[in-house]
Design an enzyme around this catalytic site. Structure first.
Site, PDB file in Angstrom:
ATOM      1  N   ASP A  44      -2.947  22.797  24.985  1.00 55.53           N
ATOM      2  CA  ASP A  44      -3.835  24.766  24.015  1.00 55.53           C
ATOM      3  C   ASP A  44      -3.149  24.714  22.641  1.00 55.53           C
ATOM      4  OD1 ASP A  44      -1.782  25.198  25.125  1.00 55.53           O
ATOM      5  OD2 ASP A  44      -2.431  26.639  25.765  1.00 55.53           O
ATOM      6  N   HIS A 245       6.610   6.089   2.270  1.00 54.73           N
ATOM      7  CA  HIS A 245       6.226   7.459   2.833  1.00 54.73           C
ATOM      8  C   HIS A 245       7.096   8.099   4.563  1.00 54.73           C
ATOM      9  CE1 HIS A 245       2.042   7.065   1.312  1.00 54.73           C
ATOM     10  NE2 HIS A 245       3.212   7.707  -0.117  1.00 54.73           N
ATOM     11  N   ASP A 262      11.400  14.097  -1.628  1.00 51.18           N
ATOM     12  CA  ASP A 262      10.086  13.811  -2.507  1.00 51.18           C
ATOM     13  C   ASP A 262       9.004  15.090  -1.500  1.00 51.18           C
ATOM     14  OD1 ASP A 262       7.626  13.869  -3.088  1.00 51.18           O
ATOM     15  OD2 ASP A 262       7.035  11.699  -3.127  1.00 51.18           O
ATOM     16  N   ASP A 273       4.269  18.632  -6.899  1.00 51.06           N
ATOM     17  CA  ASP A 273       4.377  17.287  -6.082  1.00 51.06           C
ATOM     18  C   ASP A 273       6.010  16.950  -7.252  1.00 51.06           C
ATOM     19  OD1 ASP A 273       4.850  14.461  -5.010  1.00 51.06           O
ATOM     20  OD2 ASP A 273       3.146  15.012  -5.642  1.00 51.06           O
ATOM     21  N   HIS A 352       3.820   1.251  -6.256  1.00 52.59           N
ATOM     22  CA  HIS A 352       3.347   1.712  -6.505  1.00 52.59           C
ATOM     23  C   HIS A 352       2.328   2.408  -7.405  1.00 52.59           C
ATOM     24  CE1 HIS A 352       5.711   5.085  -7.738  1.00 52.59           C
ATOM     25  NE2 HIS A 352       7.348   4.705  -6.639  1.00 52.59           N
ATOM     26  N   HIS A 356      -1.157  10.667 -10.407  1.00 54.83           N
ATOM     27  CA  HIS A 356      -2.257  10.762  -9.872  1.00 54.83           C
ATOM     28  C   HIS A 356      -2.391  12.211 -10.203  1.00 54.83           C
ATOM     29  CE1 HIS A 356      -0.173  13.131  -6.539  1.00 54.83           C
ATOM     30  NE2 HIS A 356       0.602  12.119  -6.322  1.00 54.83           N
ATOM     31  N   HIS A 363      -3.338  14.363  -3.345  1.00 57.92           N
ATOM     32  CA  HIS A 363      -3.984  13.578  -4.750  1.00 57.92           C
ATOM     33  C   HIS A 363      -4.829  14.191  -4.332  1.00 57.92           C
ATOM     34  CE1 HIS A 363      -0.717  11.341  -2.190  1.00 57.92           C
ATOM     35  NE2 HIS A 363      -0.128  10.996  -3.581  1.00 57.92           N
ATOM     36  N   GLU A 385       5.926   9.156 -12.290  1.00 56.35           N
ATOM     37  CA  GLU A 385       6.464   9.267 -11.118  1.00 56.35           C
ATOM     38  C   GLU A 385       6.842   7.579 -10.892  1.00 56.35           C
ATOM     39  OE1 GLU A 385       4.785   9.765  -6.491  1.00 56.35           O
ATOM     40  OE2 GLU A 385       3.105  10.626  -7.766  1.00 56.35           O
ATOM     41  N   TYR A 389      13.106   0.149  -6.021  1.00 59.29           N
ATOM     42  CA  TYR A 389      13.361   0.478  -4.700  1.00 59.29           C
ATOM     43  C   TYR A 389      13.804  -0.646  -3.823  1.00 59.29           C
ATOM     44  CZ  TYR A 389       9.973   4.127  -5.231  1.00 59.29           C
ATOM     45  OH  TYR A 389       9.271   5.579  -6.043  1.00 59.29           O
ATOM     46  N   ARG A 406      13.451   7.425  -7.155  1.00 61.53           N
ATOM     47  CA  ARG A 406      11.877   7.878  -7.916  1.00 61.53           C
ATOM     48  C   ARG A 406      12.469   9.244  -8.290  1.00 61.53           C
ATOM     49  NH1 ARG A 406       9.289   7.436  -3.462  1.00 61.53           N
ATOM     50  NH2 ARG A 406       8.902   9.462  -2.595  1.00 61.53           N
ATOM     51  N   GLU A 408      10.356  12.549 -10.143  1.00 57.71           N
ATOM     52  CA  GLU A 408       8.308  12.989 -10.573  1.00 57.71           C
ATOM     53  C   GLU A 408       8.396  14.245 -10.790  1.00 57.71           C
ATOM     54  OE1 GLU A 408       4.889  13.248  -7.831  1.00 57.71           O
ATOM     55  OE2 GLU A 408       6.438  13.369  -6.317  1.00 57.71           O
TER      56      GLU A 408
END
Length: 439
Positions: A44, A245, A262, A273, A352, A356, A363, A385, A389, A406, A408
């Site tokens: 609930d 991710h 990130d 971001d 990637h 964006h 995004h 970014e 990898y 990375r 960014e």
């Protein structure tokens, strides 16, 4: 910094946005936007509610199970909000509601109606119109309401909107260009995000858990008025950084590894971001430095091209060349650079896009053009970014295995080029090491 800066979008801005929508609607038409409903987490318990970004963009209203109707008929424009009525018992349990009576003056709309009556009201207000702006599937709970209303009009043998127009292209294009009020909130979201990354660098050390650093970030968000992250945070130590991710965030941080974070704050509905990668023990190894410097150089070269009339595609072409040349230099890739670019060999380690749009959603919406070649213009906000990898399983020199990097930042396109909204968190190697050593 204190919390005195806490602010919200002035209601007049939402009214002005609706007016801009009316100006683009054809005569004898209606436009309908629904917000999100509450979603169950387990048993609930519900997830904490966040309104649909399109709906909020036009209303500034944050309650669930609501809808907006705009009608343009014979040159006259009318806005109606549908929302839950006041209910003292439910409000005692679950929180206050605005209610039908106060909604018109509070939200600057012409009329407010009980959401339970929406189907019959829509059938009445859409009768004899020729077009309906509606985005099927964006909020599926609204689909049955809209089409049942149209069926009710048909059943009475009245004229009904025979043209269905998706409002997403129109509203997305509006959202792509940020107003002064939006930029103020975005700048604050980005600054809070930067403060959190600085804290994370200062608090990171071997043998802490990834989730502990996530907690440090969340603490800094809350301290400056951003209750939520704008997306699921990535706190990835070592080889975990090669999972784009990754968000388990449950592993121990190992001495000698890098940590990729990130994470961005959501402030007053707008998203920051940022990604930074830094050594868990405060000092880059030689191999880590070499890979990091390739990514940073690519980022700097791309930033020069993210200016009015430039494009994400153009900047990405520069990035893949810089990173391919760098990987050949280190022996991660072997062969002629031009041939490797033609074969897109870099995709094994950079898979990637370069960036964006950024705004109400991390995004954010807006047309990118073919292959992201839309010319950039003043008022757009986007991420930059690049990353490399190199998983442990890669066939590369041993010292580079398990390195994921990375970096960014968030850029506002201005008439002079671009403005880095996230420059408050360091990304130069010497600056990162100095910051971590100072703690």
């Amino acid at each position: 910094m204190d919390l005195a800066y806490l602010q919200k979008m002035p209601q007049a801005e939402f009214t002005q946005r609706r007016q801009r929508v009316f100006e683009q609607m054809q005569d004898n038409s209606a436009l309908i936007v629904f917000t999100e409903t509450e979603k169950r987490r387990n048993s609930d318990c519900d997830y904490l509610f966040r309104p649909d970004s399109y709906f909020w963009y036009l209303t500034g209203f944050i309650e669930p199970k609501s809808a907006l109707l705009l009608v343009k008929k014979a040159g006259q424009c009318e806005s109606t909000i549908f929302l839950r009525k006041k209910d003292p018992l439910m409000e005692t349990w679950n929180g206050r509601r605005l209610g039908v009576e106060l909604a018109p003056s509070t939200l600057e709309v012409n009329e407010a109606c009980d959401i339970e009556e929406i189907q019959s009201v829509l059938a009445k207000k859409m009768a004899n119109l020729t077009a309906c702006y509606y985005a099927r599937g964006v909020q599926e709970w609204g689909d049955s309401i809209v089409f049942a209303s149209l069926d009710a009009i048909k059943a009475k043998r009245q004229k009904y909107p025979t043209t269905l127009i998706d409002w997403q292209p129109m509203l997305s294009e509006m959202r792509l260009f940020k107003s002064e009020n939006e930029l103020a909130l975005l700048q604050q979201a980005c600054h809070i995000s930067a403060l959190a990354h600085v804290r994370a660098m200062k608090q990171t050390r071997p043998n802490r858990y990834e989730m502990e650093i996530e907690g440090e970030i969340q603490y800094e968000f809350s301290r400056f008025g951003a209750r939520f992250a704008s997306y699921n945070q990535i706190v990835a130590g070592g080889d975990n950084a090669c999972i784009l991710h990754y968000n388990e965030n449950d592993q121990v941080l190992q001495d000698g590894d890098l940590l990729l974070i990130d994470s961005g704050a959501e402030f007053a509905m707008y998203a920051g971001d940022i990604t930074r990668t830094f050594p868990i023990n405060g000092k880059f190894s030689q191999a880590q430095r070499e890979v990091y410097e390739i990514v940073l150089e690519a980022m700097k070269e791309a930033a020069k091209l993210l200016v009015p009339k430039g494009s994400i595609h153009q900047a990405n072409e520069k990035v893949v060349r810089v990173m391919t040349e760098g990987m050949v230099r280190l022996g991660i890739l072997k062969g002629d650079v031009d041939k490797l670019l033609e074969e897109k060999a870099y995709k094994a380690y950079y898979m990637h896009g370069l960036g964006h749009w950024l705004g109400l959603d991390v995004h954010d919406v807006g047309d990118y053009g073919n292959e992201r070649d839309r010319p950039l213009d003043v008022g757009m906000v986007l991420t930059l970014e690049p990353g490399l990898y190199i998983p442990k399983s890669a066939d590369v020199p041993e010292q580079y295995k398990g390195i994921g990097i990375r970096i960014e930042d968030n850029l506002l396109i201005t008439e002079y080029g671009n403005k880095n909204l996230t420059s408050a968190v360091p990304k130069e190697i010497d600056e990162i090491e100095a910051l971590m050593a100072s703690n």
